[in-house]
Design an enzyme around this catalytic site. Sequence first.
Site, PDB file in Angstrom:
ATOM      1  N   ASP A  52       4.880 -27.286 -26.255  1.00  0.00           N
ATOM      2  CA  ASP A  52       5.055 -26.014 -26.953  1.00  0.00           C
ATOM      3  C   ASP A  52       4.702 -26.248 -28.401  1.00  0.00           C
ATOM      4  O   ASP A  52       4.878 -27.331 -28.933  1.00  0.00           O
ATOM      5  CB  ASP A  52       6.483 -25.479 -26.771  1.00  0.00           C
ATOM      6  CG  ASP A  52       7.479 -26.085 -27.711  1.00  0.00           C
ATOM      7  OD1 ASP A  52       7.619 -25.578 -28.836  1.00  0.00           O
ATOM      8  OD2 ASP A  52       8.121 -27.084 -27.308  1.00  0.00           O
ATOM      9  N   ASP A 367       1.106   2.002  25.850  1.00  0.00           N
ATOM     10  CA  ASP A 367       1.072   2.315  24.415  1.00  0.00           C
ATOM     11  C   ASP A 367       1.573   3.737  24.159  1.00  0.00           C
ATOM     12  O   ASP A 367       2.254   4.347  24.992  1.00  0.00           O
ATOM     13  CB  ASP A 367      -0.361   2.075  23.879  1.00  0.00           C
ATOM     14  CG  ASP A 367      -0.385   1.667  22.418  1.00  0.00           C
ATOM     15  OD1 ASP A 367      -0.254   2.548  21.560  1.00  0.00           O
ATOM     16  OD2 ASP A 367      -0.513   0.459  22.139  1.00  0.00           O
ATOM     17  N   ARG A 444      -0.769  11.291   9.172  1.00  0.00           N
ATOM     18  CA  ARG A 444      -0.919  11.343  10.629  1.00  0.00           C
ATOM     19  C   ARG A 444       0.102  12.328  11.213  1.00  0.00           C
ATOM     20  O   ARG A 444       0.702  12.090  12.232  1.00  0.00           O
ATOM     21  CB  ARG A 444      -0.728   9.955  11.251  1.00  0.00           C
ATOM     22  CG  ARG A 444      -1.449   9.794  12.584  1.00  0.00           C
ATOM     23  CD  ARG A 444      -0.925   8.629  13.396  1.00  0.00           C
ATOM     24  NE  ARG A 444      -1.786   8.348  14.523  1.00  0.00           N
ATOM     25  CZ  ARG A 444      -1.418   7.659  15.587  1.00  0.00           C
ATOM     26  NH1 ARG A 444      -0.203   7.166  15.682  1.00  0.00           N
ATOM     27  NH2 ARG A 444      -2.238   7.447  16.566  1.00  0.00           N
ATOM     28  N   TRP A 478       5.897  -2.744  18.262  1.00  0.00           N
ATOM     29  CA  TRP A 478       6.591  -1.903  17.262  1.00  0.00           C
ATOM     30  C   TRP A 478       5.574  -1.508  16.200  1.00  0.00           C
ATOM     31  O   TRP A 478       5.146  -2.331  15.405  1.00  0.00           O
ATOM     32  CB  TRP A 478       7.743  -2.707  16.663  1.00  0.00           C
ATOM     33  CG  TRP A 478       8.527  -2.071  15.558  1.00  0.00           C
ATOM     34  CD1 TRP A 478       8.092  -1.258  14.572  1.00  0.00           C
ATOM     35  CD2 TRP A 478       9.926  -2.248  15.332  1.00  0.00           C
ATOM     36  NE1 TRP A 478       9.116  -0.913  13.741  1.00  0.00           N
ATOM     37  CE2 TRP A 478      10.257  -1.506  14.174  1.00  0.00           C
ATOM     38  CE3 TRP A 478      10.930  -2.970  15.980  1.00  0.00           C
ATOM     39  CZ2 TRP A 478      11.561  -1.483  13.658  1.00  0.00           C
ATOM     40  CZ3 TRP A 478      12.211  -2.942  15.451  1.00  0.00           C
ATOM     41  CH2 TRP A 478      12.528  -2.189  14.308  1.00  0.00           C
ATOM     42  N   ASP A 479       5.223  -0.241  16.199  1.00  0.00           N
ATOM     43  CA  ASP A 479       4.157   0.263  15.338  1.00  0.00           C
ATOM     44  C   ASP A 479       4.729   0.972  14.108  1.00  0.00           C
ATOM     45  O   ASP A 479       5.909   1.354  14.073  1.00  0.00           O
ATOM     46  CB  ASP A 479       3.322   1.254  16.182  1.00  0.00           C
ATOM     47  CG  ASP A 479       1.894   1.394  15.703  1.00  0.00           C
ATOM     48  OD1 ASP A 479       1.585   0.954  14.592  1.00  0.00           O
ATOM     49  OD2 ASP A 479       1.080   1.971  16.464  1.00  0.00           O
ATOM     50  N   MET A 480       3.904   1.163  13.088  1.00  0.00           N
ATOM     51  CA  MET A 480       4.286   1.940  11.891  1.00  0.00           C
ATOM     52  C   MET A 480       2.996   2.522  11.345  1.00  0.00           C
ATOM     53  O   MET A 480       2.177   1.804  10.768  1.00  0.00           O
ATOM     54  CB  MET A 480       4.920   1.003  10.858  1.00  0.00           C
ATOM     55  CG  MET A 480       5.527   1.716   9.683  1.00  0.00           C
ATOM     56  SD  MET A 480       5.013   1.090   8.096  1.00  0.00           S
ATOM     57  CE  MET A 480       6.114   1.969   7.012  1.00  0.00           C
ATOM     58  N   CYS A 527       3.197  -4.180  14.407  1.00  0.00           N
ATOM     59  CA  CYS A 527       1.926  -3.479  14.282  1.00  0.00           C
ATOM     60  C   CYS A 527       2.110  -2.419  13.221  1.00  0.00           C
ATOM     61  O   CYS A 527       3.214  -1.907  13.030  1.00  0.00           O
ATOM     62  CB  CYS A 527       1.604  -2.843  15.640  1.00  0.00           C
ATOM     63  SG  CYS A 527       0.192  -1.727  15.634  1.00  0.00           S
ATOM     64  N   ASP A 549      -6.787  -2.494  14.057  1.00  0.00           N
ATOM     65  CA  ASP A 549      -7.285  -1.488  14.991  1.00  0.00           C
ATOM     66  C   ASP A 549      -8.776  -1.627  15.212  1.00  0.00           C
ATOM     67  O   ASP A 549      -9.344  -0.955  16.071  1.00  0.00           O
ATOM     68  CB  ASP A 549      -6.992  -0.078  14.455  1.00  0.00           C
ATOM     69  CG  ASP A 549      -5.614   0.388  14.876  1.00  0.00           C
ATOM     70  OD1 ASP A 549      -5.000  -0.256  15.733  1.00  0.00           O
ATOM     71  OD2 ASP A 549      -5.153   1.414  14.336  1.00  0.00           O
TER      72      ASP A 549
END
Length: 737
Positions: A52, A367, A444, A478-480, A527, A549
């Site tokens: 320093d 799905d 969506r 497990w989708d989002m 997912c 995707d």
Amino acid sequence: MPIIYHEASKEFHLYNQQISYIIEIMENGQLGNLYYGKKVHDRVSFSYLHQDEARPLGALAGNAPCELCLQYTRQEYPSYGTGDYRYGACVIEQENGSRITDFKYATHNIYEGKHKIEPLPATYVENKKEATSIEITLYDAVMDTEAVLTYTIYEELSVITRHVRFIHKGESVIRLQTAMSACVDLPDKEYDMLHLSGAWARERYVKTRKLEQGLQSIYSMRGASSAEHNPFIALKRRNTTEDTGEVMGFSLVYSGSFLGQVEVCSHDTTRVTMGIHPDTFSWKLNQNESFQTPEMVMVYSDHGMNAMSQTFHELYRTRLARGYWRDRERPILLNNWEATYMDFSEYEILRIASKAKEVGVELFVLDDGWFGDRSDDDRGLGDWYVNLKKLPNGIAGLSRNVEELGMKFGIWIEPEMVNKNSDLYRAHPDWILSVPERYETPSRQQHVLDYSRKEVVDAIFGMLDQMISESKITYIKWDMNRYITECYSRTASPEEQGKVMHQYILGVYDLYTRLTNKYPEILFESCSSGGARFDPGMLYFAPQTWCSDDTDASERLKIQYGTSMVYPISAIGAHVSAVPNHQLERCTPLATRAHVAFFGAFGYELDLNKLTQEELDQVRQQIDYYKCYRKLIQQGIFYRIKSPFAGNDTAWLVAAKDQSEAIAAYYQRMNLVNAGYLRLKLTGLCEERLYEVTAFQHTEKYYGSELMYAGIPIDRDKLTAQGGDFASVLFHLKAVK
Ligand code: DGJ
């Protein structure tokens, strides 16, 4: 103990056979950093590495005789406002409006093993001897607040993990505005920053830029780690390649909004900070409350990018992922999404499943589209009970029928979402994240449930629990499918609204915890519109993630190549889909589609009834091949050889730990006419061993040294015979006596 405290010099040395990390207690009581890198021999003091200097306009960090100037000094958990003008690791607003803090060393504790930080996901040990940890408690006397910095160094891996816990003891209320998981100050800026960024259907592209004075960052304020930036940064030296040179990787074990920032100061030091994104975060702490940051994982390699990735793979596959499926070979699945989308009947599903069984598929996955009034993406989300019009025997009946065919049954859910056109929304319109009297932004055609509220998570758990308990379900995707907007909870007080973004993710982790505890043998695949939440936080709960995707084989090369920088092959969901490809209308050979998807948790995503007999025979052979080698592929050591971001071809290889076997893959993009010679140099083999190499239905023997240094010529005519554009070839290598 690989963590030493030198009392006289007030220095901590964390080390194993590969790395050293050295911390000092500076003159003003705050923590400084002396070194991070390849292992150095221990000594009583490394103070010569402290640098320093009171530069022009610099401020001193204490009254005389203190001469410490924080402006360009390397620190462990710095804050802005007392002479260091860079971005700090924490900002805490106090009742008087001040944001000045001063965290000084108070005490420390070194112990074997590693403590959990649940409910947050984190890496772990199975045996205390695997790692040593240190908690260094810092204390700000004005706020009466502790910041406990925890470091863990693994014995056998070049890994250090870090996180911070704030414990507020004072009477006055404080508000954490920034609470990064870690800060790493490095003495120079001669690095390229590599990050994995992109968008939907082109996730985790490898991007590299030269560090320059100022800020360079990656981030998400979307409520999910995101397709746009993965929570990972590597700093590599300019001459670092896949197999040589120095690189440091920084990875955040978190699934929500985050910031990864690299700041180069005017005097060429580099500061890396990573943690929850401060702009979507404000955490009030009352007396005796605490806050835990997510964990950041640091990996060091002086043997190139592959060695860094292999360390992440080993750590994340065996000491982050957990449970029944962690070490098990993953089932080959067939998912009906691209085969039918939401338009199906029970008859149709069983027809697709029967064909899948015929060729050797092990798991059928149903799905989106099986629940509520779901015939389109504008309805049904939130109503987690079967649509009897489509599936008159319910999920229970369908799952039994699939089991009778001789396959396991899996199902898709999107539990964090609701459509306004659903029974759930009609009953609970206030359960979505939204601001009263303001526009509720759809995406969506759906909205995000307020997972910061326990009653919301309880209700979703109740519905899912009933469906799962009545059926024979062994896998859940497990989708989002959207990011968060209007992040506001109807039940939180105004001063708690800054917590909602993080509490949302805690709610997601809570639902994962409840489901995985109650159904420990179900395989979860996370997912998010493909790979928009492919992060270490998710891997703690779900050992595999749908990668993208985009199922086009050629595009997938880039996505899987980038993903492999951090994430193990066993975690990468990868499927063969139909041609023309649904995202790009591109046709690629069936063999190449499988050759790409083999390097992941393998499956199919098409209606096999639509294939010719010849294609079906090929699929049967692909499945047999994968069954034979999946342990090697999913648990072996993965090497990148040729980057799809650099040219017309891609190559990679996976080798057994003992180098007795390997599979290499070569892929070309365009077929080239009258082009130069092609030769592939392999890696990861034993120089002295003789390998039987099988490719293009032909077997030949070569030594490892030949394969690695001379390479194998690839005949372009044979690639042309494989279909030309997008052709590929696999090499199977088996060591012989
Ligand atoms: C996005 C996923 O990535 C797809 O695989 C599919 O599950 C759809 N969502 C269903 O809505």
